[in-house]
Design a protein around this motif. Structure first.
Motif, PDB file in Angstrom:
ATOM      1  N   GLU A  29       0.861  -1.174   0.000  1.00 11.60           N
ATOM      2  CA  GLU A  29       0.000   0.000   0.000  1.00 11.60           C
ATOM      3  C   GLU A  29       0.899   1.226   0.000  1.00 11.60           C
ATOM      4  O   GLU A  29       2.016   1.199   0.514  1.00 11.60           O
ATOM      5  CB  GLU A  29      -0.975  -0.012   1.180  1.00 11.60           C
ATOM      6  N   ILE A  30       0.414   2.284  -0.601  1.00 14.28           N
ATOM      7  CA  ILE A  30       1.202   3.511  -0.726  1.00 14.28           C
ATOM      8  C   ILE A  30       0.321   4.682  -0.328  1.00 14.28           C
ATOM      9  O   ILE A  30      -0.881   4.699  -0.612  1.00 14.28           O
ATOM     10  CB  ILE A  30       1.742   3.660  -2.169  1.00 14.28           C
ATOM     11  N   GLU A  31       0.894   5.629   0.386  1.00 10.14           N
ATOM     12  CA  GLU A  31       0.152   6.833   0.769  1.00 10.14           C
ATOM     13  C   GLU A  31       1.073   8.036   0.661  1.00 10.14           C
ATOM     14  O   GLU A  31       2.280   7.922   0.819  1.00 10.14           O
ATOM     15  CB  GLU A  31      -0.428   6.717   2.180  1.00 10.14           C
ATOM     16  N   ARG A  32       0.466   9.156   0.384  1.00  8.10           N
ATOM     17  CA  ARG A  32       1.215  10.405   0.353  1.00  8.10           C
ATOM     18  C   ARG A  32       1.057  11.088   1.706  1.00  8.10           C
ATOM     19  O   ARG A  32      -0.046  11.238   2.210  1.00  8.10           O
ATOM     20  CB  ARG A  32       0.696  11.326  -0.749  1.00  8.10           C
ATOM     21  N   VAL A  33       2.178  11.488   2.279  1.00  4.59           N
ATOM     22  CA  VAL A  33       2.187  12.252   3.530  1.00  4.59           C
ATOM     23  C   VAL A  33       3.042  13.478   3.266  1.00  4.59           C
ATOM     24  O   VAL A  33       4.270  13.389   3.209  1.00  4.59           O
ATOM     25  CB  VAL A  33       2.760  11.415   4.704  1.00  4.59           C
ATOM     26  N   LEU A  37       6.194   9.823  -0.047  1.00  2.00           N
ATOM     27  CA  LEU A  37       5.373   8.656  -0.341  1.00  2.00           C
ATOM     28  C   LEU A  37       5.820   7.555   0.607  1.00  2.00           C
ATOM     29  O   LEU A  37       7.009   7.285   0.729  1.00  2.00           O
ATOM     30  CB  LEU A  37       5.552   8.190  -1.792  1.00  2.00           C
ATOM     31  N   ARG A  38       4.877   6.944   1.270  1.00  2.00           N
ATOM     32  CA  ARG A  38       5.183   5.847   2.194  1.00  2.00           C
ATOM     33  C   ARG A  38       4.655   4.551   1.600  1.00  2.00           C
ATOM     34  O   ARG A  38       3.480   4.453   1.253  1.00  2.00           O
ATOM     35  CB  ARG A  38       4.564   6.101   3.559  1.00  2.00           C
TER      36      ARG A  38
END
Length: 78
Positions: A29-33, A37-38
């Motif tokens: 899974e990838i998320e923008r913080v 990008l995590r």
């Protein structure tokens, strides 16, 4: 810290992950913080656990755990 490049894969942007940082699974899974990008593995589902539990025989622990010594507990308050 490793440095890598992004490239185009169809309409998506892709990142090469160096072998020494590679994940052992394909589902991530990838998320923008902010401007980061995590990327992390998707948490494993419980489906595998349920299968393992189903493998226990019907008489597993039928007689309980037996007698076990209990450790003395410290009853002092901190």
């Amino acid at each position: 810290m490793a440095i890598t490049r992004v490239f185009r894969n169809g309409n998506s942007q892709a990142v090469r992950i160096p072998a020494d940082l590679a994940f052992d699974r394909n589902d991530l899974e990838i998320e923008r913080v902010g401007d980061e990008l995590r990327i992390r593995p998707v948490p494993r589902r419980l489906d595998g656990l349920l299968g393992k539990l189903a493998a226990f025989s019907d008489d597993f622990m039928r007689d309980g755990r037996g007698e076990q010594d209990q450790a003395e507990r410290d009853t002092r308050c901190s």
